[in-house]
Design a protein around this motif. Structure first.
Motif, mmCIF file in Angstrom:
data_model
loop_
_atom_site.group_PDB
_atom_site.id
_atom_site.type_symbol
_atom_site.label_atom_id
_atom_site.label_comp_id
_atom_site.label_asym_id
_atom_site.label_seq_id
_atom_site.Cartn_x
_atom_site.Cartn_y
_atom_site.Cartn_z
ATOM 1 N N TRP A 143 0.857 -1.180 0.000
ATOM 2 C CA TRP A 143 0.000 0.000 0.000
ATOM 3 C C TRP A 143 0.894 1.231 0.000
ATOM 4 C CZ3 TRP A 143 -5.189 -0.864 -0.426
ATOM 5 C CH2 TRP A 143 -5.644 -2.146 -0.127
ATOM 6 N N VAL A 144 0.339 2.372 -0.361
ATOM 7 C CA VAL A 144 1.100 3.609 -0.416
ATOM 8 C C VAL A 144 1.331 4.149 0.994
ATOM 9 C CG1 VAL A 144 1.112 5.992 -1.263
ATOM 10 C CG2 VAL A 144 0.296 4.130 -2.744
ATOM 11 N N SER A 145 0.280 4.192 1.808
ATOM 12 C CA SER A 145 0.368 4.757 3.160
ATOM 13 C C SER A 145 0.975 3.766 4.137
ATOM 14 C CB SER A 145 -1.025 5.155 3.662
ATOM 15 O OG SER A 145 -1.581 6.132 2.835
ATOM 16 N N LYS A 146 1.881 4.258 4.940
ATOM 17 C CA LYS A 146 2.488 3.431 5.990
ATOM 18 C C LYS A 146 1.586 3.363 7.213
ATOM 19 C CE LYS A 146 6.129 2.758 3.545
ATOM 20 N NZ LYS A 146 5.828 1.847 2.458
ATOM 21 N N ASN A 147 0.742 4.378 7.404
ATOM 22 C CA ASN A 147 -0.146 4.430 8.559
ATOM 23 C C ASN A 147 -1.554 4.798 8.076
ATOM 24 O OD1 ASN A 147 -1.044 4.475 11.203
ATOM 25 N ND2 ASN A 147 -0.339 6.557 11.572
ATOM 26 N N PRO A 148 -2.268 3.839 7.443
ATOM 27 C CA PRO A 148 -3.579 4.160 6.860
ATOM 28 C C PRO A 148 -4.661 4.367 7.918
ATOM 29 C CG PRO A 148 -3.157 1.826 6.682
ATOM 30 C CD PRO A 148 -1.909 2.440 7.236
ATOM 31 N N ILE A 149 -5.719 5.029 7.499
ATOM 32 C CA ILE A 149 -6.906 5.214 8.328
ATOM 33 C C ILE A 149 -7.839 4.038 8.033
ATOM 34 C CG2 ILE A 149 -8.876 6.713 8.822
ATOM 35 C CD1 ILE A 149 -7.079 9.036 7.630
ATOM 36 N N LEU A 150 -8.227 3.291 9.093
ATOM 37 C CA LEU A 150 -9.044 2.078 8.942
ATOM 38 C C LEU A 150 -10.267 2.135 9.836
ATOM 39 C CD1 LEU A 150 -6.106 -0.463 9.340
ATOM 40 C CD2 LEU A 150 -7.264 0.042 7.200
ATOM 41 N N SER A 151 -11.332 1.459 9.427
ATOM 42 C CA SER A 151 -12.503 1.297 10.286
ATOM 43 C C SER A 151 -12.202 0.218 11.329
ATOM 44 C CB SER A 151 -13.720 0.879 9.457
ATOM 45 O OG SER A 151 -13.533 -0.445 8.969
ATOM 46 N N LYS A 152 -13.016 0.167 12.395
ATOM 47 C CA LYS A 152 -12.872 -0.904 13.395
ATOM 48 C C LYS A 152 -13.019 -2.264 12.739
ATOM 49 C CE LYS A 152 -14.558 1.589 17.437
ATOM 50 N NZ LYS A 152 -15.604 1.644 18.473
#
Length: 170
Positions: A143-152
């Motif tokens: 993935w591009v982001s190392k720290n993605p925003i995710l849902s629970k």
């Protein structure tokens, strides 16, 4: 039955002084009976997925209304020679993709915001919704982001090994 994804980056646009007109979906080209549509907006670094349904499996047609995404799908059909294969597509506004119903699907928003339109051939079945971890070590998705925003829900996805043990096939 659709066996492989179909990417379309050539949806012709007809420009004039007002903007453009574009045909998004033509049933005669796919023969898939889409019955349900949905739309999702996300901000940069959001990863949605990798989602699949075990009942009322869904073939998906996605269209990028706005922005840019990294779309990721994983073949979950154990009878396929491509079982476990990961397909990645960088998509931008105007691109579309048809995803077979035996694939897990997810994407990352790469632009400031993105809007993705879905057409589906089955209704959502909340009790049959499942997911595989976006960062499963066996799938090796970059993935591009190392720290993605995710849902629970997406934080609690199965590993690919857990999927293989829990489900016979999709």
């Amino acid at each position: 039955m659709l066996k492989n994804p179909i990417l379309n980056k050539n949806n012709k646009r007809y420009f004039d002084i007002r903007g453009y007109f574009q045909e998004i979906f033509l049933k005669k080209k796919t023969k898939i009976n889409f019955i349900f549509s949905a739309i999702a907006t996300s901000k940069k670094r959001v990863v949605r997925g990798l989602h699949f349904q075990t009942q009322n499996k869904q073939t998906k047609f996605i269209y990028i209304v706005k922005g840019e995404i990294l779309d990721v799908i994983v073949n979950l059909n154990k009878k396929s020679k491509n079982f476990g294969k990961v397909f990645k597509y960088k998509m931008k506004e105007g691109d579309s993709l048809i995803i077979p119903n035996n694939f897990a699907h997810g994407y990352e928003c790469l632009s400031k915001t993105c809007t993705v339109l879905y057409y589906l051939d089955n209704y959502r079945n909340q009790k049959a919704e499942n997911g595989i971890m976006y960062n499963d070590k066996d799938l090796k998705i970059k993935w591009v982001s190392k720290n993605p925003i995710l849902s629970k829900r997406d934080k609690a996805g199965l590993s690919f090994n857990e999927f293989k043990k829990k489900f016979n096939s999709l």
